[in-house]
Enzyme design. Structure first.
Site, PDB file in Angstrom:
ATOM      1  N   ASP A  57       0.828  -1.194   0.000  1.00 24.26           N
ATOM      2  CA  ASP A  57       0.000   0.000   0.000  1.00 24.26           C
ATOM      3  C   ASP A  57       0.872   1.258   0.000  1.00 24.26           C
ATOM      4  O   ASP A  57       1.926   1.282  -0.637  1.00 24.26           O
ATOM      5  CB  ASP A  57      -0.938  -0.030   1.207  1.00 24.26           C
ATOM      6  CG  ASP A  57      -2.275   0.606   0.889  1.00 24.26           C
ATOM      7  OD1 ASP A  57      -2.372   1.843   0.944  1.00 24.26           O
ATOM      8  OD2 ASP A  57      -3.228  -0.130   0.581  1.00 24.26           O
ATOM      9  N   HIS A  67      -3.383   5.863   3.709  1.00 23.32           N
ATOM     10  CA  HIS A  67      -4.200   4.712   3.324  1.00 23.32           C
ATOM     11  C   HIS A  67      -3.644   3.408   3.898  1.00 23.32           C
ATOM     12  O   HIS A  67      -4.376   2.596   4.481  1.00 23.32           O
ATOM     13  CB  HIS A  67      -4.266   4.646   1.795  1.00 23.32           C
ATOM     14  CG  HIS A  67      -5.298   3.709   1.247  1.00 23.32           C
ATOM     15  ND1 HIS A  67      -5.007   2.398   0.924  1.00 23.32           N
ATOM     16  CD2 HIS A  67      -6.601   3.899   0.947  1.00 23.32           C
ATOM     17  CE1 HIS A  67      -6.101   1.817   0.451  1.00 23.32           C
ATOM     18  NE2 HIS A  67      -7.090   2.699   0.451  1.00 23.32           N
ATOM     19  N   SER A  77     -11.125  -1.201  -0.189  1.00 25.18           N
ATOM     20  CA  SER A  77      -9.818  -1.324   0.462  1.00 25.18           C
ATOM     21  C   SER A  77      -9.964  -1.513   1.964  1.00 25.18           C
ATOM     22  O   SER A  77      -9.121  -2.146   2.602  1.00 25.18           O
ATOM     23  CB  SER A  77      -8.961  -0.075   0.198  1.00 25.18           C
ATOM     24  OG  SER A  77      -8.571  -0.001  -1.142  1.00 25.18           O
TER      25      SER A  77
END
Length: 294
Positions: A29, A61, A237
């Site tokens: 990520d 994120h 996600s």
């Protein structure tokens, strides 16, 4: 995270002393920030963007996802598998963009790592995605990489992507027949489960049902990049790491399970209660059922 832990009935594992201990989870990520809740959980870090040696996350994120999987430090957030360890691969930049080549290299490096070490990475959480029929050669390489990792004993999970609600909107590598693809629910009710409007849907071009599993992915609160900070994010996600954490708990109970055996247990325990029959997937995962089916 409290509502998520309640939704999956995480206490069914915790009462048995199962917290994901001994399981190493790779997160591909935007990186990982050494948040209070992640202290002692970060086992490794590799930066494919700027080649920095120390863990960081200039987007947030990856830290958010890592918190969902395994936060278990001294702060307020409790991840699904607070006893697991995290291996962060930064393959996305501060804008959340990256090169498929970097993702493939990270996957290959993880496979190579496992060949050299006894403490192996058992789970790979991937939120990188590209639409079907886009850049076919790169897509082919990405699929080959994740499927090779699967064959080498790593349970690979990918997001269905946020390009729904039309058919054929699952992103790659989530279209792979082998790996586990996760979509997002808006509702956390056990009697009504609605797929998020944005969640990618199958079937794939090969008529494979995708995603297999759907979990809550809207308005999930997890770790931010600043010490003691928490942020709310939505997307497929956010649904993937819930399943990654669940699998970490399952593998902590029985480390001998292969990726195919893990996938079979998810299939056998999946629950479609309250779900529209038009939604083609296996359902959601309840740890009470998963651990009893196993």
């Amino acid at each position: 995270m409290e509502r998520i832990l309640k939704y999956i009935h995480a206490s069914a594992a915790y009462r048995q002393g199962i917290f994901g201990q001994g399981i190493l989870v790779a997160v591909l990520d935007t990186g990982i920030s050494p948040h209070t809740d992640l202290q002692g959980r970060i086992a490794g870090f590799r930066d494919y963007i700027r080649q920095r040696p120390q863990p960081y996350d200039d987007n947030g994120h990856g830290t958010h996802i890592s918190g969902i999987i395994g936060a278990g430090g001294k702060g307020a957030i409790h991840g699904v598998a607070p006893g697991c360890y995290l291996w962060s691969c930064k393959v996305l930049d501060k804008n959340g963009n990256g090169k498929i080549q970097d993702t493939c290299q990270a996957v290959e490096d993880i496979v190579a790592y496992n060949q050299r070490h006894t403490q192996k990475i058992r789970i790979m959480n991937i939120s990188v995605g590209m639409l079907e029929r886009v850049q076919p050669e790169l897509q082919k390489r990405l699929l080959q990489c994740v499927e090779r990792a699967w064959d080498q004993g790593i349970v690979v999970l990918a997001a269905a992507g946020n390009n729904g609600p039309g058919e054929h909107t699952v992103t790659s590598p989530g279209i792979s027949k082998k790996i586990i693809t996760v979509g997002s629910l808006d509702s956390c009710s056990e009697t009504r489960r609605e797929l998020s409007l944005y969640s990618g849907r199958g079937p794939t071009a090969s008529c494979v049902v995708k995603p297999e599993i759907v979990m809550p992915g809207t308005d999930i609160i997890s770790c931010g990049t600043r010490q003691g900070s928490y942020v709310k994010k939505s997307g497929t996600s956010m649904a993937v790491p819930i399943v990654s954490g669940i699998i970490a708990l399952l593998l902590s109970k029985d480390p001998s399970l292969t990726p195919n055996e893990v996938k079979l247990q998810l299939y056998r325990s999946a629950d479609r209660t309250g779900m529209d029959r038009r939604i083609k997937c296996w359902g959601t995962i309840d740890l009470r059922k998963l651990l009893s089916v196993y």
